[in-house]
Design an enzyme around this catalytic site. Structure first.
Site, short mmCIF file in Angstrom:
data_model
loop_
_atom_site.label_atom_id
_atom_site.label_comp_id
_atom_site.label_asym_id
_atom_site.label_seq_id
_atom_site.Cartn_x
_atom_site.Cartn_y
_atom_site.Cartn_z
N TYR A 61 4.55 -1.52 -2.21
CA TYR A 61 3.67 -1.39 -3.24
C TYR A 61 4.26 -1.75 -4.49
O TYR A 61 5.49 -1.16 -5.02
CB TYR A 61 2.87 0.00 -3.70
CG TYR A 61 1.95 0.45 -2.46
CD1 TYR A 61 1.48 -0.30 -1.54
CD2 TYR A 61 1.58 1.72 -2.37
CE1 TYR A 61 0.82 0.19 -0.70
CE2 TYR A 61 0.79 2.36 -1.54
CZ TYR A 61 0.29 1.30 -0.54
OH TYR A 61 -0.41 1.75 0.49
N PRO A 207 -11.25 5.04 -0.33
CA PRO A 207 -12.43 5.83 -0.17
C PRO A 207 -13.51 5.45 -1.11
O PRO A 207 -14.72 5.92 -1.01
CB PRO A 207 -11.92 7.34 -0.53
CG PRO A 207 -10.56 6.93 -1.46
CD PRO A 207 -10.11 5.68 -0.70
N GLY A 211 -13.46 0.38 -5.32
CA GLY A 211 -14.09 0.39 -6.86
C GLY A 211 -15.58 0.11 -6.37
O GLY A 211 -16.47 0.37 -7.28
#
Ligand SMILES: NC(=O)c1ccc[n+]([C@@H]2O[C@H](COP(=O)([O-])OP(=O)(O)OC[C@H]3O[C@@H](n4cnc5c(N)ncnc54)[C@H](OP(=O)(O)O)[C@@H]3O)[C@@H](O)[C@H]2O)c1
Length: 310
Positions: A61, A207, A211
């Site tokens: 990341y 989840p 968005g």
């Protein structure tokens, strides 16, 4: 349902975490455009003050930036935070010794002596499951991680990983997979049920469907960057599901679509780790906790999601 091992029990007690892919990622999340270090720090602090104590990062990341930022933030707080990070199976990394070496570098960036969960980001055809699990076992034995998990593993690979770790007397703590109202493969392919059976915590990534389930995106106002293309087919079909989510949210004192989306994941027995780009998003996400959808509402949401995704 299997007995949950004492080492991994803490993970089953966590109801929601915070995803840290957004911290430093320019490619998908446009870090530096509209949000930056200040906003992710505020999102982290807001999550903590709402009782979220579990952060999921990865060495990939922001090319290590997410782990570095996490390290900076941890130095400025008093509360203990549970940390999960991930091993990236680069093609030139093979052999079990690659795992403790990579974890040592992650720990250096985070500024810790150990993490709570070390996961392999996805399976690689360049290493056998046994070699990958030997590598994770070395990480546990070295004391650099409390538990180990996998991510993006299908059912047969997951069961093989579980058995390989069992030979080391180490429980497989988790499988982190894509799971949302718009992506329910783990229900259909048996992974969710198998996780429950074996006492493996299913950690649900994306989840809020990056968005989309907040309801703020539409055909007229698509999400920025690569999400516009990847969700072009789904956006025109979301209306009825979003409407039902809003109706159900109202029946629970005005919960937002995002909160309904997160609560639905929790009701399914999984651990959602939503990402947030601001304190406001983090605060709203935490409001997915502390209440519960009724079984009948979960069933209606299932039906509406089925109508969208087929
Ligand atoms: N293991 C893996 O392969 C893998 C893959 C993906 C993700 N993950 C992990 O899972 C975490 C979560 O997944 P994700 O980040 O892909 O997707 P997500 O949590 O479903 O969506 C996060 C995005 O949704 C928007 N958002 C968040 N809260 C919101 C709110 N309250 N209202 C409106 N919009 C909101 C923000 O983007 P905008 O504001 O730009 O819309 C945010 O960046 C990641 O951070 C990462 O830790 C793991």
């Amino acid at each position: 349902m299997a007995e949950i091992s004492s080492e991994t029990r803490f993970l089953h007690a966590i109801e929601m975490g915070l995803g840290a892919w957004q911290w430093g990622d320019r490619i998908v999340w446009q870090y530096g455009h509209g949000y930056s270090d200040k906003e992710v720090k505020e999102a982290f602090l807001a999550s903590l003050s709402e009782g979220i104590r579990f952060v999921d990062t990865a060495e990939i990341y922001g090319n290590g930036r997410s782990e570095q930022l996490l390290g900076q933030f941890l130095k400025q707080i008093e509360q203990p935070v549970l940390i999960a990070t991930k091993f990236l199976p680069f093609p030139w990394r093979f052999g079990k010794s690659a795992f403790p070496r990579a974890l040592k570098n992650s720990l250096g960036r985070i500024g810790l002596e150990s993490v709570d969960l070390y996961q392999i980001h996805w399976p690689t055809p360049l290493m056998s499951i046994d070699t990958m699990m030997d590598g994770l076992a070395e990480c546990v034995r070295s004391g650099m991680t409390r538990t180990v998990g996998i991510s993006n593993f299908g059912q047969s690979k997951m069961v093989a990983a579980y058995s390989a770790l069992a030979r080391h007397k180490i429980p497989l703590a988790s499988n982190q997979v894509h799971y949302s109202l718009l992506h329910r493969n783990v229900e259909k392919n048996g992974i969710l049920a198998r996780c429950k059976e074996l006492g493996i915590r299913l950690i649900a990534y994306s989840p809020i469907e990056m968005g989309l389930l907040s309801g703020k995106y539409s055909v007229e106002a698509p999400p920025p960057g690569s999400r516009a293309r990847s969700y072009a087919g789904l956006l025109p079909r979301l209306g009825s599901l979003l409407k039902l989510m809003t109706e159900i949210g109202q029946d629970h004192g005005g919960k937002s679509n995002t909160q309904v989306a997160l609560n639905w994941v929790i009701c399914k027995g999984a651990l959602p780790i939503p990402g947030a780009k601001s304190a406001a998003q983090a605060q709203e996400n935490a409001g997915g906790l502390g209440w519960k959808l009724k079984d009948e509402e979960v069933a209606r949401l299932d039906q509406a999601s089925e109508a969208v995704t087929g």
